[in-house]
Design a protein around this motif. Structure first.
Motif, PDB file in Angstrom:
ATOM      1  N   GLN A  88     -80.309 -81.452 -46.612  1.00 13.68           N
ATOM      2  CA  GLN A  88     -80.903 -82.224 -45.527  1.00 13.68           C
ATOM      3  C   GLN A  88     -81.980 -83.174 -46.035  1.00 13.68           C
ATOM      4  OE1 GLN A  88     -82.288 -79.222 -42.803  1.00 13.68           O
ATOM      5  NE2 GLN A  88     -80.261 -78.880 -41.906  1.00 13.68           N
ATOM      6  N   ASN A  89     -82.563 -82.863 -47.189  1.00 12.27           N
ATOM      7  CA  ASN A  89     -83.623 -83.695 -47.754  1.00 12.27           C
ATOM      8  C   ASN A  89     -83.151 -84.434 -49.006  1.00 12.27           C
ATOM      9  OD1 ASN A  89     -86.485 -82.989 -46.371  1.00 12.27           O
ATOM     10  ND2 ASN A  89     -85.174 -81.174 -46.360  1.00 12.27           N
ATOM     11  N   ALA A  90     -81.845 -84.543 -49.160  1.00 12.08           N
ATOM     12  CA  ALA A  90     -81.283 -85.185 -50.353  1.00 12.08           C
ATOM     13  C   ALA A  90     -81.451 -86.701 -50.282  1.00 12.08           C
ATOM     14  CB  ALA A  90     -79.809 -84.822 -50.491  1.00 12.08           C
ATOM     15  N   SER A  91     -81.412 -87.304 -51.444  1.00 10.68           N
ATOM     16  CA  SER A  91     -81.381 -88.768 -51.532  1.00 10.68           C
ATOM     17  C   SER A  91     -79.998 -89.179 -52.039  1.00 10.68           C
ATOM     18  CB  SER A  91     -82.477 -89.269 -52.485  1.00 10.68           C
ATOM     19  OG  SER A  91     -82.304 -88.705 -53.777  1.00 10.68           O
ATOM     20  N   TRP A  92     -79.723 -90.462 -51.974  1.00 15.10           N
ATOM     21  CA  TRP A  92     -78.414 -90.965 -52.398  1.00 15.10           C
ATOM     22  C   TRP A  92     -78.611 -91.952 -53.545  1.00 15.10           C
ATOM     23  CZ3 TRP A  92     -74.314 -88.514 -50.466  1.00 15.10           C
ATOM     24  CH2 TRP A  92     -74.462 -87.844 -49.242  1.00 15.10           C
ATOM     25  N   ALA A 131     -64.880 -92.006 -55.457  1.00 18.03           N
ATOM     26  CA  ALA A 131     -65.530 -91.220 -54.398  1.00 18.03           C
ATOM     27  C   ALA A 131     -64.976 -89.806 -54.344  1.00 18.03           C
ATOM     28  CB  ALA A 131     -65.331 -91.910 -53.058  1.00 18.03           C
ATOM     29  N   GLU A 132     -65.901 -88.847 -54.149  1.00 21.37           N
ATOM     30  CA  GLU A 132     -65.540 -87.451 -54.004  1.00 21.37           C
ATOM     31  C   GLU A 132     -65.998 -86.945 -52.641  1.00 21.37           C
ATOM     32  OE1 GLU A 132     -67.458 -85.498 -57.221  1.00 21.37           O
ATOM     33  OE2 GLU A 132     -66.266 -86.491 -58.795  1.00 21.37           O
ATOM     34  N   ASP A 133     -65.448 -85.807 -52.258  1.00 16.56           N
ATOM     35  CA  ASP A 133     -65.870 -85.196 -50.994  1.00 16.56           C
ATOM     36  C   ASP A 133     -67.368 -84.917 -51.050  1.00 16.56           C
ATOM     37  OD1 ASP A 133     -65.560 -84.104 -48.440  1.00 16.56           O
ATOM     38  OD2 ASP A 133     -65.256 -82.086 -49.228  1.00 16.56           O
ATOM     39  N   GLY A 134     -68.096 -85.344 -50.017  1.00 15.14           N
ATOM     40  CA  GLY A 134     -69.539 -85.172 -49.993  1.00 15.14           C
ATOM     41  C   GLY A 134     -70.297 -86.414 -50.404  1.00 15.14           C
ATOM     42  N   ASP A 135     -69.616 -87.389 -50.993  1.00 16.89           N
ATOM     43  CA  ASP A 135     -70.263 -88.651 -51.355  1.00 16.89           C
ATOM     44  C   ASP A 135     -70.503 -89.503 -50.113  1.00 16.89           C
ATOM     45  OD1 ASP A 135     -70.330 -88.074 -54.027  1.00 16.89           O
ATOM     46  OD2 ASP A 135     -68.570 -89.276 -54.562  1.00 16.89           O
ATOM     47  N   GLN A 136     -71.405 -90.477 -50.285  1.00 24.22           N
ATOM     48  CA  GLN A 136     -71.642 -91.469 -49.232  1.00 24.22           C
ATOM     49  C   GLN A 136     -71.030 -92.791 -49.699  1.00 24.22           C
ATOM     50  OE1 GLN A 136     -75.478 -93.732 -48.482  1.00 24.22           O
ATOM     51  NE2 GLN A 136     -75.624 -92.174 -46.870  1.00 24.22           N
ATOM     52  N   ILE A 177     -70.349 -96.504 -53.948  1.00 24.62           N
ATOM     53  CA  ILE A 177     -70.212 -95.046 -53.891  1.00 24.62           C
ATOM     54  C   ILE A 177     -71.565 -94.449 -54.264  1.00 24.62           C
ATOM     55  CG2 ILE A 177     -68.917 -93.026 -54.654  1.00 24.62           C
ATOM     56  CD1 ILE A 177     -67.151 -95.183 -53.416  1.00 24.62           C
ATOM     57  N   LYS A 178     -72.063 -93.537 -53.455  1.00 29.27           N
ATOM     58  CA  LYS A 178     -73.348 -92.914 -53.745  1.00 29.27           C
ATOM     59  C   LYS A 178     -73.189 -91.401 -53.771  1.00 29.27           C
ATOM     60  CE  LYS A 178     -76.005 -96.636 -51.585  1.00 29.27           C
ATOM     61  NZ  LYS A 178     -76.988 -97.003 -50.538  1.00 29.27           N
ATOM     62  N   GLY A 179     -73.750 -90.791 -54.805  1.00 30.40           N
ATOM     63  CA  GLY A 179     -73.727 -89.345 -54.911  1.00 30.40           C
ATOM     64  C   GLY A 179     -75.009 -88.740 -54.363  1.00 30.40           C
ATOM     65  N   GLN A 180     -74.893 -87.517 -53.929  1.00 28.92           N
ATOM     66  CA  GLN A 180     -76.052 -86.841 -53.336  1.00 28.92           C
ATOM     67  C   GLN A 180     -76.928 -86.260 -54.441  1.00 28.92           C
ATOM     68  OE1 GLN A 180     -75.413 -83.166 -50.989  1.00 28.92           O
ATOM     69  NE2 GLN A 180     -76.289 -84.288 -49.269  1.00 28.92           N
ATOM     70  N   GLN A 181     -78.233 -86.574 -54.341  1.00 23.50           N
ATOM     71  CA  GLN A 181     -79.194 -86.053 -55.304  1.00 23.50           C
ATOM     72  C   GLN A 181     -80.075 -85.027 -54.610  1.00 23.50           C
ATOM     73  OE1 GLN A 181     -79.169 -87.144 -58.658  1.00 23.50           O
ATOM     74  NE2 GLN A 181     -77.246 -88.031 -57.913  1.00 23.50           N
ATOM     75  N   LEU A 182     -79.869 -83.757 -54.960  1.00 17.21           N
ATOM     76  CA  LEU A 182     -80.630 -82.697 -54.297  1.00 17.21           C
ATOM     77  C   LEU A 182     -82.023 -82.592 -54.902  1.00 17.21           C
ATOM     78  CD1 LEU A 182     -77.917 -79.889 -54.050  1.00 17.21           C
ATOM     79  CD2 LEU A 182     -78.545 -81.589 -52.343  1.00 17.21           C
ATOM     80  N   PRO A 183     -83.042 -82.391 -54.073  1.00 18.47           N
ATOM     81  CA  PRO A 183     -84.406 -82.254 -54.596  1.00 18.47           C
ATOM     82  C   PRO A 183     -84.592 -80.925 -55.318  1.00 18.47           C
ATOM     83  CG  PRO A 183     -84.392 -81.808 -52.244  1.00 18.47           C
ATOM     84  CD  PRO A 183     -83.006 -82.267 -52.592  1.00 18.47           C
ATOM     85  N   GLU A 184     -85.492 -80.912 -56.279  1.00 19.04           N
ATOM     86  CA  GLU A 184     -85.852 -79.668 -56.963  1.00 19.04           C
ATOM     87  C   GLU A 184     -86.676 -78.787 -56.012  1.00 19.04           C
ATOM     88  OE1 GLU A 184     -84.908 -78.665 -59.946  1.00 19.04           O
ATOM     89  OE2 GLU A 184     -83.736 -80.506 -60.229  1.00 19.04           O
TER      90      GLU A 184
END
Length: 448
Positions: free
Chosen positions: A147-151, A158-163, A240-247
């Motif tokens: 929910q707090n990920a960046s792109w 593109a893969e499932d879950g990408d923007q 294509i943007k991948g999800q970057q999860l916060p630490e």
């Protein structure tokens, strides 16, 4: 004054009232005399207009005022004398209204139904039993990270879950259709926010690709002209943007009110919140089953006036939910969309009121404060929340009503057979949500 009451249905009464002519005529004459003191007409000094002229000019208007006031006053007197408990406003109509004749009028009203509660004994209530495990906590943390990920733009397919950032235009045959196009739209693949089949066909696409996607609109699609139709979408993929999860670091943890930034404290806070949420889900699921059984066992007549009041409230809620603005005229929303849900709510309210009354249930100030303190735990400054609630009579009344409803459900639950069913955290939440959805569908089906 003569009064008679006719029973026209279980909850409808017709009151027939007769008022002596002398009372009305005397009141009209007195009011005309008072009015004559201030009447101004050409050719007459103020207060010197002959009564015959005053009566001719103002008699009808004054009589209507007097009759209206008398009917309202005698209606109140009649329902008090006859011990009637009206639900909503009456329909009052004069049947005889002539000078020199007794005034006769009728008042048609609905009254609250007399409720003799039938037991829900024999009802089986399923009560979920769930524990919050370490895996549940970790799964919730991952959800919060997403929910707090960046792109971040990536150089791959593109893969499932990408923007994906896309332009698209939809066609029925060779003709574009209204509302079927957009430019620079960000779409998360797998979010199911588009028509079934659309997102899956973008998996494997790369930036710069042109895609032609064929889909079929669902039969129950909201736009009737598109429901069940086959459509083609021409899509241009820009990025294509991948999800970057916060630490899970101090900055991330502090967003959730855990000031120390300690991971163990963070996990403990999440477990506490999930436990509370699970308890609420279990309580709601049990409550929904009990109330449904109560309704089924007690099919009481429901006053239309109360249904309309509840319908109006549901309309206002819908207007707020869809952001229609405070100035939106809710009367534009059709009653039939809300009437069955409103009827169900009123029926439950009447039945619960009888459960509370017959069992002499009550909630003390200490109980109210304890519940407010429980509610305040989820806020950063709970003391202020408690003070606000306890100093506001309206808010205290709302909390008291909720407590009384809980006590009524507990009392009813004593009549039922409770079956504990072990469920995971997610299943317990889903079960409560599913039951709410099923009940809404049943109400829509009953209405249809």
């Amino acid at each position: 004054m003569q009064v008679s009451v006719d029973t026209t249905s279980q909850i409808e009464r017709r009151i027939n009232v007769q008022v002596p002519a002398a009372e009305i005529d005397e009141a009209v004459a007195t009011r005309l005399q008072e009015a004559a003191k201030n009447v101004r007409l050409d050719g007459f000094r103020k207060g010197r207009v002959p009564m015959s002229v005053v009566r001719q000019r103002y008699g009808s208007e004054v009589r209507n005022e007097v009759v209206g006031e008398v009917m309202r006053e005698r209606y109140v007197r009649a329902i008090t004398d006859e011990a009637l408990n009206p639900a909503g406003y009456p329909q009052i109509e004069a049947t005889v209204n002539e000078a020199g004749k007794d005034l006769e009028f009728t008042a048609i009203l609905e009254i609250y139904p007399e409720v003799e509660l039938a037991s829900i004994e024999g009802t089986e209530v399923e009560r979920p039993v769930t524990e919050i495990g370490d895996a549940d906590v970790e799964e919730m943390i991952e959800t919060l990270r997403k929910q707090n990920a960046s792109w971040q733009e990536v150089e791959r397919a593109a893969e499932d879950g990408d923007q994906v950032n896309i332009d698209f235009q939809g066609f029925l045959g060779d003709e574009p259709f209204e509302g079927g196009s957009a430019e620079g739209h960000d779409l998360v693949l797998g979010s199911n926010s588009f028509i079934p089949g659309f997102e899956e066909q973008l998996i494997g696409a790369s930036a710069g690709d042109d895609k032609e996607i064929k889909v079929t609109f669902p039969e129950d699609y909201q736009a009737e002209q598109l429901a069940g139709q086959e459509a083609t979408f021409k899509v241009k993929v820009h990025a294509i943007k991948g999800q970057q999860l916060p630490e899970i670091d101090e900055d991330f943890i502090s967003k959730f009110g855990v000031e120390a930034g300690d991971v163990d404290a963070f996990r403990a806070e999440i477990r506490k919140n999930m436990t509370r949420e699970a308890a609420q889900a279990v309580e709601n699921r049990v409550k929904q089953q009990v109330l449904e059984a109560l309704k089924n066992a007690n099919d009481i007549p429901v006053p239309q006036a109360l249904i309309q009041q509840e319908t109006d409230g549901l309309k206002r809620q819908a207007a707020q939910q869809f952001g229609l603005g405070e100035d939106f005229d809710v009367s534009q929303l059709p009653n039939e969309l809300f009437a069955e849900q409103a009827r169900s709510r009123v029926q439950v309210g009447l039945l619960l009121a009888e459960v509370i009354k017959s069992n002499e249930l009550d909630a003390s100030d200490d109980e109210i404060k304890a519940r407010v303190e429980q509610l305040a735990e989820q806020y950063q400054q709970p003391e202020q929340v408690v003070e606000y609630y306890m100093s506001n009579e309206q808010m205290k009344t709302q909390v008291k009503s909720a407590l009384l409803e809980e006590k009524a459900v507990e009392k009813l639950l004593e009549q039922a057979t409770v079956k504990d069913v072990e469920m995971s955290y997610q299943d317990a939440l889903a079960a409560a949500q599913q039951q709410s959805g099923d009940e809404a569908e049943e109400e829509d089906g009953d209405e249809a």
